[in-house]
Design an enzyme around this catalytic site. Structure first.
Site, PDB file in Angstrom:
ATOM      1  N   CYS A 130       1.008  -1.186  -0.052  1.00  0.00           N
ATOM      2  CA  CYS A 130      -0.023  -0.122   0.213  1.00  0.00           C
ATOM      3  C   CYS A 130       0.809   1.267   0.164  1.00  0.00           C
ATOM      4  CB  CYS A 130      -0.801  -0.067   1.169  1.00  0.00           C
ATOM      5  SG  CYS A 130      -0.278  -0.123   2.801  1.00  0.00           S
ATOM      6  N   HIS A 131       0.611   2.252   0.756  1.00  0.00           N
ATOM      7  CA  HIS A 131       1.641   3.287   0.765  1.00  0.00           C
ATOM      8  C   HIS A 131       2.661   3.218   1.911  1.00  0.00           C
ATOM      9  CE1 HIS A 131       2.848   7.595   0.435  1.00  0.00           C
ATOM     10  NE2 HIS A 131       2.777   7.897   1.874  1.00  0.00           N
TER      11      HIS A 131
END
Length: 224
Positions: A130-131
């Site tokens: 994800c981030h």
């Protein structure tokens, strides 16, 4: 340079939280295969050679579409890449600090989509990210490891290896998962996944041959 150390941590130029889940023990004495499942934070162009060298055959990007538009993956146009947002946008609930239970409750169909992408990936390593490589990645990895028979203590311990994380939120999440859904398999089956797909995940993550407890030798690789 890519260095795979005894804890599974990989050194990739643009990532702070990238590691191989290989070697994680299961409750029946086996271990997750090395080079089967990797987790990371967002990838940068500098990480492309490292991912290639690791044999990544599928990248599952769990970020929202708006995140990907603002900060495109360097693999966005590559056949290995899939974007599968794990969370509704907007969330529709207030996430607590001590559990990801509501994330599971409100995003079952999205979780199932991401797991399906892992199950039907081509041969090679699957990288999920994800981030920050923490919350969304942590919950999906927990479901995958649970399917493979990794116990709650080991799943929480892996989560705690991520920068800025402790084991308690994951412990609480796994307690919620067991109490409300009967574990990873029950949750994903209720979300619509066929048992054959769950079996495909197990087959991908667990050793194909050899005595219990063997996951194969850990590979030390270097790329420039």
């Amino acid at each position: 340079m890519i260095v795979d150390d005894a804890a599974g941590v990989l050194t990739w130029p643009g990532c702070r939280n990238v590691r191989d889940l290989g070697g994680t023990p299961t409750t029946d004495g086996r271990r997750i295969r090395h080079g089967a499942l990797l987790r990371s934070d967002r990838l940068t162009p500098a990480d492309v050679p490292a991912a290639r060298a690791a044999g990544v055959s599928r990248i599952v990007d769990l970020r929202w579409a708006r995140e990907c538009e603002r900060d495109p993956s360097p693999f966005a146009s590559d056949p290995v890449y899939r974007n599968a947002p794990l969370l509704a946008d907007p969330l529709g609930y207030n996430p607590p600090e001590d559990s990801y239970g509501p994330m599971l409750d409100h995003n079952a169909e999205r979780m199932a989509v991401a797991v399906r992408l892992v199950a039907d990936a081509p041969p090679g390593a699957v990288l999920v990210h994800c981030h920050a490589g923490r919350d969304r990645t942590g919950v999906l990895v927990a479901l995958l490891l649970g399917l493979a028979g990794v116990g709650p203590a080991e799943i929480a311990a892996d989560f705690a290896r991520t920068e800025g994380c402790g084991p308690l939120p994951m412990r609480n999440t796994l307690t919620h998962l067991d109490a409300h859904y009967g574990g990873s398999a029950g949750y994903l089956t209720a979300a619509g996944l066929d048992p054959a797909l769950l079996a495909a995940v197990r087959s991908r993550l667990l050793p194909r041959a050899g005595p219990p407890g063997q996951a194969g030798p850990r590979q030390n690789t270097t790329s420039t």
